[in-house]
Write a protein that holds these residues in place. Structure first.
Motif, mmCIF file in Angstrom:
data_model
loop_
_atom_site.group_PDB
_atom_site.id
_atom_site.type_symbol
_atom_site.label_atom_id
_atom_site.label_comp_id
_atom_site.label_asym_id
_atom_site.label_seq_id
_atom_site.Cartn_x
_atom_site.Cartn_y
_atom_site.Cartn_z
ATOM 1 N N PHE A 1 5.926 -1.007 -0.010
ATOM 2 C CA PHE A 1 5.282 -1.327 -1.286
ATOM 3 C C PHE A 1 4.636 -2.711 -1.251
ATOM 4 O O PHE A 1 3.518 -2.903 -1.738
ATOM 5 N N ALA A 2 5.332 -3.680 -0.669
ATOM 6 C CA ALA A 2 4.775 -5.028 -0.592
ATOM 7 C C ALA A 2 3.551 -5.058 0.325
ATOM 8 O O ALA A 2 2.571 -5.766 0.045
ATOM 9 N N MET A 3 3.591 -4.310 1.409
ATOM 10 C CA MET A 3 2.451 -4.294 2.317
ATOM 11 C C MET A 3 1.237 -3.649 1.655
ATOM 12 O O MET A 3 0.093 -4.069 1.879
ATOM 13 N N ASN B 1 6.324 -1.564 -10.718
ATOM 14 C CA ASN B 1 5.087 -1.686 -11.484
ATOM 15 C C ASN B 1 4.073 -2.599 -10.807
ATOM 16 O O ASN B 1 2.867 -2.500 -11.077
ATOM 17 N N LEU B 2 4.532 -3.491 -9.935
ATOM 18 C CA LEU B 2 3.588 -4.338 -9.203
ATOM 19 C C LEU B 2 2.789 -3.498 -8.202
ATOM 20 O O LEU B 2 1.593 -3.730 -8.007
ATOM 21 N N LEU B 3 3.446 -2.531 -7.569
ATOM 22 C CA LEU B 3 2.720 -1.618 -6.686
ATOM 23 C C LEU B 3 1.700 -0.813 -7.490
ATOM 24 O O LEU B 3 0.544 -0.668 -7.081
ATOM 25 N N LEU B 4 2.133 -0.287 -8.637
ATOM 26 C CA LEU B 4 1.220 0.513 -9.452
ATOM 27 C C LEU B 4 0.024 -0.315 -9.916
ATOM 28 O O LEU B 4 -1.110 0.174 -9.952
ATOM 29 N N ALA B 5 0.265 -1.570 -10.249
ATOM 30 C CA ALA B 5 -0.838 -2.449 -10.647
ATOM 31 C C ALA B 5 -1.807 -2.659 -9.489
ATOM 32 O O ALA B 5 -3.034 -2.704 -9.673
#
Length: 318
Positions: free
Chosen positions: A70-72, A274-278
């Motif tokens: 997700f972070a990548m 939600n940061l991934l979705l954003a």
């Protein structure tokens, strides 16, 4: 714990081989204009996959990552370009010949690739490591072809009764009945087909059923398939790759389905990332990504029988 358990479980020569392998992996990606990244091990959200459990760090209720995926992807959405990472990941599962709660993962993403192009790059990596037989490095089978070849089953027509009967014929007994064809297919793949795969050279299984898409795109057709692959060598799963889903609405829907399934199974329900979705809403470039287990890869290269033989200190020595 015995008095000798202070020693590493792997021989020193195996640990030196591990160091050489990691150096070769880095050199391969740097030669292809990837750059190496680091992302947080601790996160406020975790995987929602019902088959994977995260370790929770109290009292902050942070989760150790099970993958840097997700972070990548957030880096990709920010314009990183091709990236790779070699890191420790953590999954709350039993120790065994092929499992340790802490293990080493290689994960990489290439913008502009689909899953087929990424399979070719995985094959190039294996070739660079000398993994081939008579100049052939890998074979390829679709998920449907694997079931037809090994079990004579048409996955698009088989009923639950047919699949359960097949399991029984192969000595698989269930304490409770599985509820869907997809669950039976997953069982037959794991228990019967997978151990037979890649005995001579590694084999890619690709184009999975739509219902097993995970984080992959769906290619609509008759039938639709998930654009993902897994790599097997000597009956062991080594890698899992995707033509990455970039639609934030569809991804949120899949997350919600996984949450509901986890609730039904009585499992922990981590926060949705939600940061991934954003990041997906902002725009993830068309790309493909894959995660490959370094411990298992080295175990097979060195002809060892367990990953403990290529790790310094597995769970039972800490």
């Amino acid at each position: 714990m015995s008095a000798q358990d202070w020693r590493p479980s792997a021989e020193i020569e195996s640990l030196k081989a591990r160091s050489r392998l990691i150096s070769k992996l880095r050199a391969f990606f740097l030669s292809r204009e990837y750059y190496e990244v680091e992302t947080p091990v601790l996160n406020t959200s975790g995987t929602l996959d019902p088959n994977i459990e995260s370790f929770c760090v109290q009292p902050q209720e942070l989760l150790l990552h099970t993958s840097p995926e997700f972070a990548m992807k957030r880096l990709l959405a920010a314009g990183s370009g091709a990236i790779f990472q070699i890191c420790k990941v953590f999954r709350e599962e039993e120790c065994g010949r092929l499992h340790n709660p802490e293990f080493t993962l290689l994960e990489w993403y290439r913008p502009g690739f689909d899953h087929l192009q990424l399979m070719a790059e995985v094959e190039a990596l294996l070739d660079e490591l000398g993994i081939k037989n008579n100049d052939q490095c890998c074979e390829r089978l679709t998920y449907a072809q694997a079931f037809q070849e090994h079990l004579k089953i048409d996955i698009h027509k088989a009923s639950i009764n047919e699949l359960s009967h097949c399991a029984g014929q192969h000595g698989i007994t269930m304490q409770s009945s599985l509820e869907s064809c997809d669950q039976w297919l997953d069982l037959l793949m794991g228990e019967i087909i997978a151990p037979r795969l890649g005995q001579d050279i590694p084999v890619f299984i690709y184009d999975y059923p739509e219902s097993q898409a995970a984080l992959a795109r769906i290619r609509h057709g008759n039938p639709p398939v998930a654009e993902r692959f897994e790599l097997y060598w000597k009956g062991i799963e080594l890698a899992n790759g995707f033509h990455e889903l970039s639609n934030a609405v569809e991804q949120r829907g899949r997350f919600n389905k996984e949450l509901e399934l986890r609730k039904l199974q009585g499992k922990r329900t981590p926060r949705v990332d939600n940061l991934l979705l954003a990041a997906l809403e902002e725009g993830l470039p068309d790309c493909a990504g894959v995660a490959l287990g370094i411990d298992r890869l080295l175990m097979l290269i060195l002809n060892k029988s367990s990953i403990a033989e290529v790790m310094a200190f597995p769970q039972d020595r800490i």
